[in-house]
Design a protein around this motif. Structure first.
Motif, PDB file in Angstrom:
ATOM      1  N   VAL A  20       0.970  -1.328  -0.040  1.00 53.09           N
ATOM      2  CA  VAL A  20      -0.014   0.119   0.010  1.00 53.09           C
ATOM      3  C   VAL A  20       0.933   1.168  -0.065  1.00 53.09           C
ATOM      4  CG1 VAL A  20      -1.689   1.158   1.405  1.00 53.09           C
ATOM      5  CG2 VAL A  20      -1.905  -1.256   1.223  1.00 53.09           C
ATOM      6  N   VAL A  21       0.706   2.210  -0.790  1.00 55.77           N
ATOM      7  CA  VAL A  21       1.180   3.443  -0.975  1.00 55.77           C
ATOM      8  C   VAL A  21       1.002   4.194   0.291  1.00 55.77           C
ATOM      9  CG1 VAL A  21       1.855   5.533  -2.303  1.00 55.77           C
ATOM     10  CG2 VAL A  21       1.378   3.249  -3.655  1.00 55.77           C
ATOM     11  N   SER A  22       2.051   4.797   0.989  1.00 52.23           N
ATOM     12  CA  SER A  22       1.922   5.659   2.248  1.00 52.23           C
ATOM     13  C   SER A  22       1.889   7.123   1.852  1.00 52.23           C
ATOM     14  CB  SER A  22       3.046   5.345   3.110  1.00 52.23           C
ATOM     15  OG  SER A  22       2.881   6.057   4.414  1.00 52.23           O
ATOM     16  N   THR A  23       1.138   7.746   2.447  1.00 53.41           N
ATOM     17  CA  THR A  23       1.187   9.266   2.790  1.00 53.41           C
ATOM     18  C   THR A  23       1.670   9.801   3.621  1.00 53.41           C
ATOM     19  OG1 THR A  23      -1.201   9.287   2.896  1.00 53.41           O
ATOM     20  CG2 THR A  23      -0.481   9.209   0.695  1.00 53.41           C
ATOM     21  N   SER A  24       2.065   9.211   4.872  1.00 60.63           N
ATOM     22  CA  SER A  24       2.313   9.781   5.941  1.00 60.63           C
ATOM     23  C   SER A  24       3.991   9.726   6.394  1.00 60.63           C
ATOM     24  CB  SER A  24       1.655   8.807   7.200  1.00 60.63           C
ATOM     25  OG  SER A  24       2.065   9.347   8.280  1.00 60.63           O
ATOM     26  N   VAL A  25       4.258  10.835   6.184  1.00 58.71           N
ATOM     27  CA  VAL A  25       5.801  10.965   6.411  1.00 58.71           C
ATOM     28  C   VAL A  25       6.239  10.949   7.729  1.00 58.71           C
ATOM     29  CG1 VAL A  25       7.781  12.583   5.962  1.00 58.71           C
ATOM     30  CG2 VAL A  25       5.873  12.582   4.377  1.00 58.71           C
ATOM     31  N   LYS A  26       7.227  10.238   8.120  1.00 58.85           N
ATOM     32  CA  LYS A  26       7.702  10.009   9.419  1.00 58.85           C
ATOM     33  C   LYS A  26       8.973  11.039   9.474  1.00 58.85           C
ATOM     34  CE  LYS A  26       9.413   6.789  12.819  1.00 58.85           C
ATOM     35  NZ  LYS A  26       9.607   5.176  13.011  1.00 58.85           N
ATOM     36  N   GLN A  27      10.086  10.842   8.585  1.00 62.35           N
ATOM     37  CA  GLN A  27      11.243  11.621   8.604  1.00 62.35           C
ATOM     38  C   GLN A  27      11.856  11.892   7.436  1.00 62.35           C
ATOM     39  OE1 GLN A  27      13.708   8.389  11.014  1.00 62.35           O
ATOM     40  NE2 GLN A  27      14.915  10.442  10.921  1.00 62.35           N
ATOM     41  N   ARG A  28      12.753  12.959   7.083  1.00 58.79           N
ATOM     42  CA  ARG A  28      13.391  12.916   5.922  1.00 58.79           C
ATOM     43  C   ARG A  28      14.887  12.075   6.329  1.00 58.79           C
ATOM     44  NH1 ARG A  28       9.568  13.948   2.227  1.00 58.79           N
ATOM     45  NH2 ARG A  28       8.353  15.603   2.623  1.00 58.79           N
ATOM     46  N   VAL A  29      15.386  11.586   5.541  1.00 54.00           N
ATOM     47  CA  VAL A  29      16.941  10.898   5.670  1.00 54.00           C
ATOM     48  C   VAL A  29      17.627  11.262   4.409  1.00 54.00           C
ATOM     49  CG1 VAL A  29      16.086   9.275   7.320  1.00 54.00           C
ATOM     50  CG2 VAL A  29      16.142   8.830   4.935  1.00 54.00           C
ATOM     51  N   ILE A  30      19.113  11.291   4.721  1.00 58.30           N
ATOM     52  CA  ILE A  30      19.988  11.491   3.544  1.00 58.30           C
ATOM     53  C   ILE A  30      20.942  10.357   3.563  1.00 58.30           C
ATOM     54  CG2 ILE A  30      21.605  13.007   2.589  1.00 58.30           C
ATOM     55  CD1 ILE A  30      20.500  15.318   3.715  1.00 58.30           C
ATOM     56  N   THR A  31      21.224   9.723   2.325  1.00 54.73           N
ATOM     57  CA  THR A  31      22.270   8.630   2.301  1.00 54.73           C
ATOM     58  C   THR A  31      23.109   9.034   1.257  1.00 54.73           C
ATOM     59  OG1 THR A  31      20.947   7.212   0.900  1.00 54.73           O
ATOM     60  CG2 THR A  31      20.555   6.866   3.231  1.00 54.73           C
ATOM     61  N   ALA A  32      24.315   8.484   1.291  1.00 52.82           N
ATOM     62  CA  ALA A  32      25.396   8.554   0.128  1.00 52.82           C
ATOM     63  C   ALA A  32      25.747   7.302  -0.486  1.00 52.82           C
ATOM     64  CB  ALA A  32      26.592   9.268   1.055  1.00 52.82           C
ATOM     65  N   PRO A  33      24.970   6.814  -1.350  1.00 54.35           N
ATOM     66  CA  PRO A  33      25.486   5.491  -2.115  1.00 54.35           C
ATOM     67  C   PRO A  33      26.299   5.795  -2.956  1.00 54.35           C
ATOM     68  CG  PRO A  33      23.232   6.274  -2.904  1.00 54.35           C
ATOM     69  CD  PRO A  33      23.481   7.056  -1.518  1.00 54.35           C
ATOM     70  N   LYS A  34      27.426   4.893  -3.223  1.00 56.27           N
ATOM     71  CA  LYS A  34      28.601   5.340  -4.048  1.00 56.27           C
ATOM     72  C   LYS A  34      28.036   4.960  -5.429  1.00 56.27           C
ATOM     73  CE  LYS A  34      32.479   4.281  -2.318  1.00 56.27           C
ATOM     74  NZ  LYS A  34      33.194   5.517  -2.272  1.00 56.27           N
ATOM     75  N   ASP A  35      28.380   5.595  -6.477  1.00 56.86           N
ATOM     76  CA  ASP A  35      27.812   5.686  -7.856  1.00 56.86           C
ATOM     77  C   ASP A  35      29.237   5.485  -8.764  1.00 56.86           C
ATOM     78  OD1 ASP A  35      26.191   5.281  -9.709  1.00 56.86           O
ATOM     79  OD2 ASP A  35      25.948   7.261 -10.102  1.00 56.86           O
ATOM     80  N   ILE A  36      28.951   5.121 -10.252  1.00 58.61           N
ATOM     81  CA  ILE A  36      30.000   5.204 -10.894  1.00 58.61           C
ATOM     82  C   ILE A  36      30.608   6.443 -11.160  1.00 58.61           C
ATOM     83  CG2 ILE A  36      28.974   3.096 -12.234  1.00 58.61           C
ATOM     84  CD1 ILE A  36      27.846   5.111 -14.214  1.00 58.61           C
ATOM     85  N   PRO A  37      32.035   6.513 -11.295  1.00 58.37           N
ATOM     86  CA  PRO A  37      32.543   8.105 -11.624  1.00 58.37           C
ATOM     87  C   PRO A  37      32.232   8.624 -12.710  1.00 58.37           C
ATOM     88  CG  PRO A  37      34.092   6.139 -12.171  1.00 58.37           C
ATOM     89  CD  PRO A  37      32.920   5.519 -11.484  1.00 58.37           C
ATOM     90  N   TYR A  38      32.274  10.020 -12.709  1.00 58.96           N
ATOM     91  CA  TYR A  38      32.016  10.724 -13.788  1.00 58.96           C
ATOM     92  C   TYR A  38      33.188  11.784 -13.786  1.00 58.96           C
ATOM     93  CZ  TYR A  38      29.572  14.418 -16.455  1.00 58.96           C
ATOM     94  OH  TYR A  38      29.177  15.182 -17.525  1.00 58.96           O
ATOM     95  N   GLY A  39      33.699  11.297 -15.006  1.00 60.32           N
ATOM     96  CA  GLY A  39      35.043  12.104 -15.215  1.00 60.32           C
ATOM     97  C   GLY A  39      36.248  11.626 -14.362  1.00 60.32           C
ATOM     98  N   ALA A  40      37.526  12.504 -14.475  1.00 59.28           N
ATOM     99  CA  ALA A  40      38.250  12.022 -13.716  1.00 59.28           C
ATOM    100  C   ALA A  40      38.262  12.326 -12.115  1.00 59.28           C
ATOM    101  CB  ALA A  40      39.608  12.813 -14.113  1.00 59.28           C
ATOM    102  N   ASP A  41      37.419  13.307 -11.915  1.00 53.71           N
ATOM    103  CA  ASP A  41      37.313  13.783 -10.358  1.00 53.71           C
ATOM    104  C   ASP A  41      36.246  12.849  -9.625  1.00 53.71           C
ATOM    105  OD1 ASP A  41      39.220  15.399 -10.707  1.00 53.71           O
ATOM    106  OD2 ASP A  41      37.522  17.124 -11.226  1.00 53.71           O
ATOM    107  N   GLY A  42      35.254  11.940 -10.318  1.00 54.41           N
ATOM    108  CA  GLY A  42      34.398  11.439  -9.775  1.00 54.41           C
ATOM    109  C   GLY A  42      33.280  12.208  -9.233  1.00 54.41           C
ATOM    110  N   ILE A  43      32.186  11.655  -8.650  1.00 55.39           N
ATOM    111  CA  ILE A  43      31.090  12.618  -7.942  1.00 55.39           C
ATOM    112  C   ILE A  43      30.707  11.886  -6.752  1.00 55.39           C
ATOM    113  CG2 ILE A  43      30.293  12.942 -10.275  1.00 55.39           C
ATOM    114  CD1 ILE A  43      28.176  10.824 -10.088  1.00 55.39           C
ATOM    115  N   VAL A  44      30.069  12.639  -5.640  1.00 57.41           N
ATOM    116  CA  VAL A  44      29.405  12.108  -4.438  1.00 57.41           C
ATOM    117  C   VAL A  44      27.963  12.379  -4.631  1.00 57.41           C
ATOM    118  CG1 VAL A  44      29.389  12.323  -2.087  1.00 57.41           C
ATOM    119  CG2 VAL A  44      31.524  12.715  -3.365  1.00 57.41           C
ATOM    120  N   VAL A  45      27.258  11.034  -4.507  1.00 60.87           N
ATOM    121  CA  VAL A  45      25.802  11.402  -4.622  1.00 60.87           C
ATOM    122  C   VAL A  45      25.233  11.252  -3.094  1.00 60.87           C
ATOM    123  CG1 VAL A  45      23.747   9.766  -5.250  1.00 60.87           C
ATOM    124  CG2 VAL A  45      25.912   9.686  -6.424  1.00 60.87           C
TER     125      VAL A  45
END
Length: 450
Positions: A59-84
């Motif tokens: 069931v799709v929920s509409t009640s927000v409990k909290q906002r969170v931020i995660t940092a999954p590692k992803d493929i690099p973009y260019g020589a410097d890479g990126i942080v997600v």
């Protein structure tokens, strides 16, 4: 990724606030920043409505409990890479019958509790498997741990490797897995030498490459691997190519194991046995003549490589120089007798080029055996005995022309994988890595045809 760069000092928004596509299904780019070190920080938000559905009840929920931020590692973009930085929501499940009280958004590329994205995991698995790189090297290049990189390769290989299909011609050969080791026997308490070997199985007639490996160089290793295959697989094997190894021959001849298989002995190993006989005779004669090992000044030692070379690869001048030098030094004539026996065996095996003519084959076999027996040289008598013992399998080679050359080629690839990995401690990991590396062309051909 598109962006309107409007930097504000060392750290500021790079995008203009427009939602940008990130190439990762299920999320969208909210903004892009650049930190003090020049690394792009990509802030994404969830763009998949199904991410708000409870994993248990759906069931799709509409009640927000909290906002969170995660940092999954992803493929690099260019020589410097990126942080997600993934800004996602933790929802409440309000359904009474559902046991889950709360859940966090997930997408297919980033499941629950995942530290890296699916496409990065695929890239790591391909770097280890397709490129043949070491797991430690790939892990360091992508800034992940060794277990993470290894699990990525296991998932990548499991999705692409399939169970071997039926084959008509099966090749069996061994390759060394590591250095010989000394281990104490638990029963006798004595130290015993153990040679780590792997037995490989190759499709010589089709395009399946290396079918599998089994630890050990014994009859039981071959029998166990074949019994794990289907009845259709074992019944479809018409020929089995091996070197003159009694343990492999005994396994193939096991009643009911391969009911339709004919053993074929590869000619390469037979010529090698003949060359070994020539070398043994040369060394023994040198000891008899000089009571020491051969030296550069000795004609038989100076011509040792020419003695092992095929007659057609020697010019008439080189052949005459070798022949005259050795015949003047060796009054017994044993060295040249061994060389003639080697050439007679090569002539016998070359009958395969003439279509395996039965009359010519019998004539050449009689000439080879007669020469070895009449010489009464111990090394040639042993060689003649080996050929006589394996003659049905040798005759099968002359009639069919089936060789184990492809198996030897895959042995070379297996050694490349072992060198790149700096050895293996786990036989299962070794077999998986080697088979994946030895089926690259077959998988590429399958993708091209599809």
């Amino acid at each position: 990724m598109r962006s309107n760069q409007a930097e504000e000092g060392n750290r500021g928004p790079v995008s203009d606030g427009t939602t940008l596509l990130f190439g990762l299904p299920g999320v969208q780019v909210e903004r892009v920043e650049q930190d003090a070190d020049g690394v792009r920080v990509v802030h994404v938000v969830t763009a998949d409505e199904a991410a708000a559905a409870c994993p248990d009840c759906g069931v799709v929920s509409t009640s927000v409990k909290q906002r969170v931020i995660t940092a999954p590692k992803d493929i690099p973009y260019g020589a410097d890479g990126i942080v997600v930085r993934w800004h996602k929501t933790r929802w409440r499940c309000r359904e009474d019958y559902c046991d889950r009280s709360a859940f966090t958004e997930t997408i297919e590329q980033i499941p629950a509790r995942a530290r890296i994205t699916g496409r990065l995991r695929t890239q790591i698995g391909a770097a280890v498997g397709d490129a043949g790189r070491a797991v430690a090297e790939v892990a360091g290049a992508h800034k992940v741990s060794w277990p993470t990189a290894h699990r990525a390769f296991i998932a990548h290989a499991s999705a692409l490797l399939v169970e071997p299909g039926p084959v008509a011609v099966l090749g069996i050969d061994e390759t060394r897995r590591g250095k010989p080791r000394w281990q104490r026997c638990t029963d006798t308490g004595r130290w015993e030498r153990t040679d780590p070997w792997d037995t490989g199985f190759v499709d010589l007639d089709g395009d399946q490459g290396l079918l599998g490996q089994r630890e050990g160089r014994t009859s039981s290793a071959v029998i166990d691997w074949l019994r794990e295959r289907s009845d259709e697989f074992r019944a479809g094997v018409q020929f089995v190519a091996i070197d003159p190894a009694a343990v492999y021959a005994a396994a193939v001849r096991t009643p009911g194991l391969l009911p339709n298989a004919t053993l074929v002995v590869d000619h390469f190993h037979l010529v090698k046995l003949a060359n070994d006989a020539v070398t043994k005779v040369r060394r023994r004669v040198t000891w008899d003549l000089r009571d020491r090992r051969g030296r550069k000044i000795d004609p038989e030692w100076a011509n040792r490589r020419r003695l092992l070379r095929a007659r057609e690869r020697l010019s008439d001048k080189t052949f005459a120089k070798m022949w005259n030098a050795i015949i003047d030094e060796d009054n017994s004539g044993q060295i040249l007798s061994a060389w003639i026996a080697k050439e007679e065996l090569r002539t016998l095996l070359s009958t395969v080029r003439l279509g395996g003519d039965a009359h010519l084959t019998r004539h050449r076999l009689h000439r080879f055996l007669t020469w070895c027996i009449d010489s009464q040289i111990p090394e040639l008598l042993a060689l003649a005995g080996t050929v006589d013992t394996w003659w049905p399998e040798i005759n099968a080679f002359i009639g069919t022309g089936i060789t184990n050359a492809r198996t030897e080629g895959y042995n070379r690839l297996a050694k490349q994988v072992k060198r790149a990995a700096c050895g293996f401690r786990n036989p299962t990991n070794s077999a998986r890595r080697i088979r994946f590396h030895c089926t690259r062309k077959q998988r590429a051909a399958t993708r091209t045809c599809s």
